[in-house]
Design a protein around this motif. Structure first.
Motif, PDB file in Angstrom:
ATOM      1  N   UNK A 183      34.635 -24.368  -7.985  1.00  0.00           N
ATOM      2  CA  UNK A 183      34.472 -25.165  -9.642  1.00  0.00           C
ATOM      3  C   UNK A 183      36.285 -24.624 -10.026  1.00  0.00           C
ATOM      4  N   UNK A 184      36.689 -25.489 -10.593  1.00  0.00           N
ATOM      5  CA  UNK A 184      38.264 -25.085 -11.963  1.00  0.00           C
ATOM      6  C   UNK A 184      37.600 -26.071 -12.531  1.00  0.00           C
ATOM      7  N   UNK A 185      38.848 -25.078 -13.942  1.00  0.00           N
ATOM      8  CA  UNK A 185      38.480 -26.267 -15.112  1.00  0.00           C
ATOM      9  C   UNK A 185      40.031 -26.242 -14.966  1.00  0.00           C
ATOM     10  N   UNK A 186      40.574 -28.034 -15.046  1.00  0.00           N
ATOM     11  CA  UNK A 186      41.340 -28.700 -14.075  1.00  0.00           C
ATOM     12  C   UNK A 186      42.531 -28.021 -15.776  1.00  0.00           C
ATOM     13  N   UNK A 187      43.585 -28.054 -15.053  1.00  0.00           N
ATOM     14  CA  UNK A 187      44.534 -28.520 -16.405  1.00  0.00           C
ATOM     15  C   UNK A 187      45.110 -29.809 -16.300  1.00  0.00           C
ATOM     16  N   UNK A 188      44.952 -30.532 -17.927  1.00  0.00           N
ATOM     17  CA  UNK A 188      45.328 -31.942 -17.462  1.00  0.00           C
ATOM     18  C   UNK A 188      46.652 -32.065 -17.617  1.00  0.00           C
ATOM     19  N   UNK A 189      47.431 -31.691 -15.998  1.00  0.00           N
ATOM     20  CA  UNK A 189      48.427 -32.009 -16.634  1.00  0.00           C
ATOM     21  C   UNK A 189      48.685 -33.305 -14.977  1.00  0.00           C
ATOM     22  N   UNK A 190      49.129 -34.514 -14.959  1.00  0.00           N
ATOM     23  CA  UNK A 190      49.631 -34.833 -13.760  1.00  0.00           C
ATOM     24  C   UNK A 190      50.955 -33.606 -13.404  1.00  0.00           C
ATOM     25  N   UNK A 191      51.175 -32.842 -11.938  1.00  0.00           N
ATOM     26  CA  UNK A 191      51.739 -32.553 -12.019  1.00  0.00           C
ATOM     27  C   UNK A 191      53.239 -32.991 -10.667  1.00  0.00           C
ATOM     28  N   UNK A 192      53.703 -33.880 -11.412  1.00  0.00           N
ATOM     29  CA  UNK A 192      54.944 -34.318 -10.103  1.00  0.00           C
ATOM     30  C   UNK A 192      55.689 -34.217  -9.773  1.00  0.00           C
ATOM     31  N   UNK A 193      56.316 -33.979  -8.819  1.00  0.00           N
ATOM     32  CA  UNK A 193      57.695 -33.692  -7.742  1.00  0.00           C
ATOM     33  C   UNK A 193      58.431 -34.285  -7.576  1.00  0.00           C
ATOM     34  N   UNK A 194      59.523 -35.283  -7.211  1.00  0.00           N
ATOM     35  CA  UNK A 194      60.424 -36.130  -6.948  1.00  0.00           C
ATOM     36  C   UNK A 194      61.986 -35.458  -5.868  1.00  0.00           C
ATOM     37  N   UNK A 195      61.200 -35.398  -5.165  1.00  0.00           N
ATOM     38  CA  UNK A 195      62.275 -35.792  -3.756  1.00  0.00           C
ATOM     39  C   UNK A 195      63.628 -36.686  -3.753  1.00  0.00           C
ATOM     40  N   UNK A 196      63.082 -37.340  -3.886  1.00  0.00           N
ATOM     41  CA  UNK A 196      64.039 -39.751  -3.157  1.00  0.00           C
ATOM     42  C   UNK A 196      63.563 -40.097  -5.134  1.00  0.00           C
ATOM     43  N   UNK A 206      58.577 -39.178  -0.751  1.00  0.00           N
ATOM     44  CA  UNK A 206      59.841 -38.792  -1.324  1.00  0.00           C
ATOM     45  C   UNK A 206      59.551 -38.388  -3.099  1.00  0.00           C
ATOM     46  N   UNK A 207      57.932 -38.350  -3.537  1.00  0.00           N
ATOM     47  CA  UNK A 207      57.842 -37.803  -4.597  1.00  0.00           C
ATOM     48  C   UNK A 207      56.449 -37.928  -4.785  1.00  0.00           C
ATOM     49  N   UNK A 208      54.991 -37.224  -5.297  1.00  0.00           N
ATOM     50  CA  UNK A 208      53.962 -36.906  -5.092  1.00  0.00           C
ATOM     51  C   UNK A 208      53.519 -36.433  -6.776  1.00  0.00           C
ATOM     52  N   UNK A 209      52.241 -36.323  -6.718  1.00  0.00           N
ATOM     53  CA  UNK A 209      51.687 -35.703  -7.600  1.00  0.00           C
ATOM     54  C   UNK A 209      50.234 -34.560  -7.167  1.00  0.00           C
ATOM     55  N   UNK A 210      50.129 -33.424  -8.017  1.00  0.00           N
ATOM     56  CA  UNK A 210      49.222 -32.682  -7.833  1.00  0.00           C
ATOM     57  C   UNK A 210      48.485 -32.040  -9.096  1.00  0.00           C
ATOM     58  N   UNK A 211      47.343 -32.253  -9.222  1.00  0.00           N
ATOM     59  CA  UNK A 211      46.151 -31.097  -9.276  1.00  0.00           C
ATOM     60  C   UNK A 211      45.858 -30.002  -9.660  1.00  0.00           C
ATOM     61  N   UNK A 212      46.124 -28.627 -10.903  1.00  0.00           N
ATOM     62  CA  UNK A 212      46.297 -27.596 -10.541  1.00  0.00           C
ATOM     63  C   UNK A 212      45.143 -27.213 -11.292  1.00  0.00           C
ATOM     64  N   UNK A 213      43.813 -26.150 -10.794  1.00  0.00           N
ATOM     65  CA  UNK A 213      42.908 -25.532 -11.898  1.00  0.00           C
ATOM     66  C   UNK A 213      42.419 -24.403 -12.073  1.00  0.00           C
ATOM     67  N   UNK A 214      42.167 -23.770 -12.714  1.00  0.00           N
ATOM     68  CA  UNK A 214      41.528 -22.231 -12.977  1.00  0.00           C
ATOM     69  C   UNK A 214      40.105 -22.201 -12.608  1.00  0.00           C
ATOM     70  N   UNK A 271      44.710 -19.631 -10.385  1.00  0.00           N
ATOM     71  CA  UNK A 271      45.835 -21.061 -10.063  1.00  0.00           C
ATOM     72  C   UNK A 271      45.255 -21.455  -8.745  1.00  0.00           C
ATOM     73  N   UNK A 272      44.046 -22.641  -9.062  1.00  0.00           N
ATOM     74  CA  UNK A 272      44.161 -23.187  -7.156  1.00  0.00           C
ATOM     75  C   UNK A 272      44.581 -24.462  -7.747  1.00  0.00           C
ATOM     76  N   UNK A 273      45.291 -25.055  -6.387  1.00  0.00           N
ATOM     77  CA  UNK A 273      45.510 -26.660  -6.139  1.00  0.00           C
ATOM     78  C   UNK A 273      44.460 -27.305  -6.196  1.00  0.00           C
ATOM     79  N   UNK A 274      44.034 -28.636  -6.463  1.00  0.00           N
ATOM     80  CA  UNK A 274      42.007 -29.315  -7.015  1.00  0.00           C
ATOM     81  C   UNK A 274      42.942 -30.650  -6.040  1.00  0.00           C
ATOM     82  N   UNK A 275      42.228 -30.894  -6.322  1.00  0.00           N
ATOM     83  CA  UNK A 275      42.311 -33.026  -6.737  1.00  0.00           C
ATOM     84  C   UNK A 275      42.103 -33.250  -5.550  1.00  0.00           C
TER      85      UNK A 275
END
Ligand code: TMP
Ligand code: ASP
Length: 241
Positions: A83-96, A174-182, A188-192
């Motif tokens: 169980x984590x408390x999600x940080x309310x950010x959509x963290x996007x990485x783009x390569x293209x 090309x790109x993606x979105x991750x969410x991270x929670x505590x 901090x753990x990769x979640x979602x």
């Protein structure tokens, strides 16, 4: 799925149930939404495909030194996770460059970026997940100052690892979105999830799309494309069933 579990939260693509005091059961749904739930769809088996892709990617990322909330896969379409408390950010990485940033600057999709670009969006459907600057995120107390570089480091580490794996699957990340929670200790753990719902994946040779843009843009073969991503990843990782 046991009927005894208490439902904690229902999102667009997942339901989260209480498992034990520090664990949750995440159920992947068959629904498909886009444009902050303005466009709705579904396909049978989507929850299972996305669950399988996420499990495979979480296990791979753990092996690459990325800490995730994943604990175990549960049949048919769930996982048990910390169980984590999600940080309310959509963290996007783009390569293209593609999608919203290409549109915002009126640049044709497909421009290769010299370095991966990390962007934060504030996770709020009613506001349409607006772009949020690092300073805004800290000033509005969405994250603490020291968490900003930590989130970027996690995002870039996930990106480097996934790019290598997807390349083996003949897909460009090309790109993606991750969410991270505590977690309860503040780690901090990769979640979602990491699935074709929240990545853009183009065939290396033909540039054909294998992700949610097929649904967003009515390109057809949505289910087949998600299944192909899973198949290619299983082959790339040598997973035998
Ligand atoms: P964008 O081009 O719409 O900003 O999206 C970039 C990538 O991040 C794309 O693969 C979709 C994913 N994404 C989500 O899955 N959910 C979101 O809320 C956002 C902002 C992006
Ligand atoms: N993830 C966002 C949503 O579900 C944006 C998108 O996929 O278009 O609405």
């Amino acid at each position: 799925m046991s009927l005894k579990r208490e439902l904690l939260y229902e999102g667009k693509a997942k339901k989260i149930y209480r498992e034990t005091s520090e664990k949750v059961f995440v159920e992947y749904k068959d629904s498909l939404t886009a444009f902050n739930a303005q466009k709705l769809g579904s396909f049978e088996g989507k929850g299972i495909v996305n669950r399988n892709i996420t499990v495979l990617l979480y296990k791979y990322l753990e092996g690459q030194g990325v800490k995730t909330h994943f604990i175990s896969a549960e049949e048919p379409n769930g996982i048990v996770a910390t169980e984590v408390k999600i940080i309310p950010l959509e963290i996007v990485v783009r390569n293209i460059l593609a999608g919203s940033t290409a549109k915002k600057f009126n640049i044709e999709e497909g421009r290769i970026l010299e370095r991966p670009l990390v962007e934060f969006y504030f996770k709020n459907d009613e506001l349409g997940d607006p772009f949020i600057s690092d300073d805004q995120a800290v000033a509005l107390k969405v994250v603490s100052g020291p968490e900003i570089p930590q989130l970027k480091e996690i995002a870039l580490k996930v990106n480097s690892a996934l790019r290598v794996l997807f390349a083996k699957a003949n897909l460009q990340l090309v790109d993606f979105k991750i969410e991270v929670g505590a977690d309860s200790k503040g780690q901090l753990l990769l979640a979602d999830e990491i699935t074709p719902d929240c990545c853009r994946l183009w065939d290396v040779r033909t540039q054909e799309k294998f992700d949610k843009d097929r649904f967003r843009r009515d390109l057809g073969r949505v289910k087949e494309s998600y299944e192909e991503v899973l198949k290619r990843l299983e082959n790339a990782l040598g997973v035998t069933k």
